[in-house]
Design an enzyme around this catalytic site. Structure first.
Site, PDB file in Angstrom:
ATOM      1  N   LYS A 178       5.603-120.838  24.343  1.00 35.09           N
ATOM      2  CA  LYS A 178       6.397-121.466  23.276  1.00 35.09           C
ATOM      3  C   LYS A 178       7.894-121.364  23.591  1.00 35.09           C
ATOM      4  O   LYS A 178       8.644-122.339  23.414  1.00 35.09           O
ATOM      5  CB  LYS A 178       6.082-120.792  21.942  1.00 35.09           C
ATOM      6  CG  LYS A 178       7.008-121.146  20.787  1.00 35.09           C
ATOM      7  CD  LYS A 178       6.769-122.528  20.227  1.00 35.09           C
ATOM      8  CE  LYS A 178       7.935-123.006  19.397  1.00 35.09           C
ATOM      9  NZ  LYS A 178       7.785-123.013  17.992  1.00 35.09           N
ATOM     10  N   LYS A 246      17.769-119.101  17.774  1.00 42.16           N
ATOM     11  CA  LYS A 246      17.003-117.849  17.881  1.00 42.16           C
ATOM     12  C   LYS A 246      16.045-117.905  19.079  1.00 42.16           C
ATOM     13  O   LYS A 246      15.955-116.964  19.872  1.00 42.16           O
ATOM     14  CB  LYS A 246      16.221-117.661  16.572  1.00 42.16           C
ATOM     15  CG  LYS A 246      15.258-116.512  16.531  1.00 42.16           C
ATOM     16  CD  LYS A 246      13.777-116.846  16.383  1.00 42.16           C
ATOM     17  CE  LYS A 246      13.302-118.060  15.723  1.00 42.16           C
ATOM     18  NZ  LYS A 246      11.867-118.263  15.657  1.00 42.16           N
TER      19      LYS A 246
END
Ligand code: NA7
Length: 294
Positions: A178, A246
């Site tokens: 991811k 992030k």
């Protein structure tokens, strides 16, 4: 097959943000009994109105669940809902499966897996791609790390939330893929913004670049979705820039741990960092374009 794998397992869901809410609604529509918790309780209203039970704590959600889903913003949020006061780990049932669909570090996924194992539960890291559109349509793609047997048991549920899932290896593998994927998306959208700045700086309409680009080898499906936003300057969050920022930080941390240089990611993070710092509201990551509009 135990209760976690039964056709109508009781499901718990912690985290009712942009992604969690539509995921919960799809589970209710599919007939699953759903218990939910969110730090800001008001965000649970739509799900409660649709039939979900609102629990008093993450622990109470876990106590009620054969399969526990979490989808919260970042590593501190996941740590809080798992290990914090009345955290979910303290309520996990033996034999249950915890599926974490937040995007966090692979190391945190492995810690959560070990903590689940201590309590006789199994864990899957299963971050998703597809954004709010994919969550609403039940067309998410899951990137899964953990035991194949646990994945097989939750597949009927993943099939309600998504269209595909990939078993990628041991705990943490889903998060690793991811982070690698989001790094590519951030660079693609950042590259389009940079190229648009160049083209419009030369007095040529940005639409012309996008038209040629999307007919060329450089075509990218993500730009079908994001290019119109960059051209119009409309940045309502589907995948918020703060979360992409992030994820770039998590990718850089992982690169550091592995001794892998990620120079393009580091440069992109500086650009996203600038826009995040200047933003007065929650924006989609397509707002990276604002770097060149300053
Ligand atoms: P959102 O819409 O920002 O939602 C984040 C959720 O995480 C929301 O339910 C938050 O609760 C919750 N959260 C954030 N911090 C905490 C803490 N400290 N404790 C408990 N709960 C917390 O994000 P998305 O739904 O778009 O994305 C979720 C994940 O999927 C993320 O990892 C993405 O990168 C991918 P709140 O409502 O603010 O009280």
């Amino acid at each position: 097959m135990n209760s976690a794998g039964s056709s109508k397992a009781k499901i718990g869901l912690i985290g009712l943000g942009l992604m969690g809410r539509p995921m919960g609604l799809n589970l209710l529509k599919a007939g699953y009994a759903l218990t939910v918790w969110n730090r800001t309780a008001a965000r649970a209203e739509a799900l409660v109105a649709a039939g979900a039970r609102l629990a008093a704590s993450p622990r109470a959600v876990a106590e009620a669940a054969d399969v526990l889903f979490t989808i919260v913003s970042d590593p501190p949020a996941l740590e809080e809902v798992l290990w914090g006061k009345d955290g979910a780990l303290s309520g996990l049932r033996r034999g249950s499966i915890h599926v974490d669909s937040s995007t966090v570090s692979p190391a945190l996924a492995r810690r959560a897996a070990a903590a689940c194992a201590e309590r006789g539960a199994r864990f899957l890291d299963a971050p998703v791609t597809g954004g709010t559109w994919g969550a609403e349509k039940g067309e998410l793609v899951f990137m899964v790390g953990g035991e194949a047997g646990a994945l097989a048991e939750v597949e009927p549920i993943l099939g309600v939330l998504g269209k595909r899932w990939f078993h990628l290896g041991a705990h943490g593998a889903g998060q690793t893929i991811k982070l690698a994927m989001n790094l590519i998306l951030a660079l693609q959208v950042g590259a389009l913004a940079e190229a648009l700045a160049l083209v419009t700086g030369a007095g040529i309409e940005g639409e012309k670049l996008v038209e040629v680009l999307q007919s060329s080898m450089a075509r990218a499906p993500v730009l079908d979705v994001k290019a119109p936003l960059l051209l119009k300057g409309e940045y309502a969050p589907s995948f918020p820039l703060r979360l992409m920022h992030k994820d770039l930080g998590l990718a850089l941390d992982l690169g550091n741990q592995l001794g892998v240089a990620l120079p393009a990611t580091a440069a992109a993070r500086e650009v996203y960092n600038y826009v995040k710092g200047a933003a007065k509201e929650d924006l989609d990551y397509a707002a990276v374009m604002k770097f060149w509009k300053k």
